[in-house]
Design an enzyme around this catalytic site. Structure first.
Site, PDB file in Angstrom:
ATOM      1  N   HIS A  82       0.813  -1.215   0.000  1.00 43.59           N
ATOM      2  CA  HIS A  82       0.000   0.000   0.000  1.00 43.59           C
ATOM      3  C   HIS A  82       0.850   1.270   0.000  1.00 43.59           C
ATOM      4  CE1 HIS A  82      -3.817   2.052   0.604  1.00 43.59           C
ATOM      5  NE2 HIS A  82      -3.376   2.656   1.691  1.00 43.59           N
ATOM      6  N   PHE A  83       1.898   1.308   0.794  1.00 39.78           N
ATOM      7  CA  PHE A  83       2.763   2.480   0.890  1.00 39.78           C
ATOM      8  C   PHE A  83       4.051   2.226   0.097  1.00 39.78           C
ATOM      9  CE2 PHE A  83       0.097   3.299   4.688  1.00 39.78           C
ATOM     10  CZ  PHE A  83      -0.309   4.589   4.381  1.00 39.78           C
TER      11      PHE A  83
END
Length: 289
Positions: free
Chosen positions: A266-267
């Site tokens: 996600h990051f």
């Protein structure tokens, strides 16, 4: 060119808005819009890598980071209001046209700006910033949409788990081939800010407003078709919140969209900073924002 990152605050509609800024104000602008549960801190390493060429601005949304955090009875915590404050900051800074980098919550803010004022956005960089129902990973979103459809103590309980230390850490390390490259400072800082008194109510209010973002999608897709805005997707392919089908979907309405699926979560900036930076610089050079 000076790539020093400045940490500033402006008052917009009576609210203090914190933002990071670097680069020549006369250079083409790039606005970085962060996701949940973080802040402009997620761009701390990217900003200096762009600031030799671009005027880079990364605000903290209201209720996040170092920006004001009024109570839920003092501010309308919805994505329209977050957008209003963001636009107010850009107007205050004299930033009329810009390329935008979006991640998670940053996406619906940018999509509102684009559909309200199509000419303002010169290019889009989306890093797990969703715009299609294709991107929703069912195992994550079923619980949240159960809560938004019928907010009760029973449906709220699993959604509250998204504010827990275990889930905040999960967002950073899930899908990352080598989790040791991700600093624990990330989830430690995010958790400290989420744990401020009253912030849980803010986050739950924003969760309940999330369906308005989905309702915007048809209008957004029409904007894409009409504008053919240049778009780069640098997407964590292993993200179990916004899956890779969300990246591929952009090419339905933007056939020339440039899509890169990265072996991360996600990051993605935490593990693929150099690769993402290279894609951004090449893309922005080609589209000349």
């Amino acid at each position: 060119m000076n790539a020093t990152v400045h940490h500033r605050t402006a008052t917009i509609d009576g609210l203090d808005v914190f933002y990071r800024e670097a680069g020549d104000p006369q250079a083409p602008a790039v606005v970085l819009l962060h996701g949940f549960p973080t802040s402009s801190r997620m761009f701390r390493n990217l900003i200096p890598k762009l600031a030799d060429t671009y005027h880079v601005i990364a605000p903290d949304m209201i209720g996040f980071g170092h920006s004001a955090m009024p109570r839920v009875d003092e501010f309308d915590y919805d994505f329209d209001s977050l957008t209003d404050v963001t636009v107010g900051l850009l107007d205050h800074l004299g930033v009329d046209r810009f390329a935008v980098y979006v991640q998670d919550y940053g996406a619906p803010v940018a999509w509102r700006i684009a559909t309200r004022s199509p000419r303002r956005i010169s290019a889009v960089i989306t890093q797990n910033g969703n715009a299609y129902t294709d991107g929703f990973v069912k195992t994550f979103w079923d619980g949240l949409f159960a809560y938004t459809d019928h907010p009760t103590p029973e449906t709220e309980a699993p959604v509250r788990a998204a504010l827990s230390p275990e889930m905040i850490r999960w967002q950073y390390v899930n899908g990352v081939a080598d989790p040791t490259v991700v600093s624990p400072d990330n989830w430690t800082v995010d958790q400290a800010l989420l744990d401020r008194p009253g912030n849980d109510a803010i986050q739950l209010t924003l969760f309940r407003d999330y369906p308005t973002n989905v309702a915007l999608y048809p209008r957004l897709h029409q904007y894409f078709r009409d504008s053919q805005v240049p778009l780069l997707a640098v997407w964590g392919a292993n993200d179990e919140i916004f899956g890779p089908d969300g990246a591929r979907a952009f090419q339905r309405d933007l056939p020339d969209a440039e899509i890169h699926l990265l072996d991360t979560g996600h990051f993605a900036l935490e593990s693929h900073l150099e690769e993402i930076t290279g894609h951004i610089r090449g893309f922005l050079t080609r589209v000349a924002p």
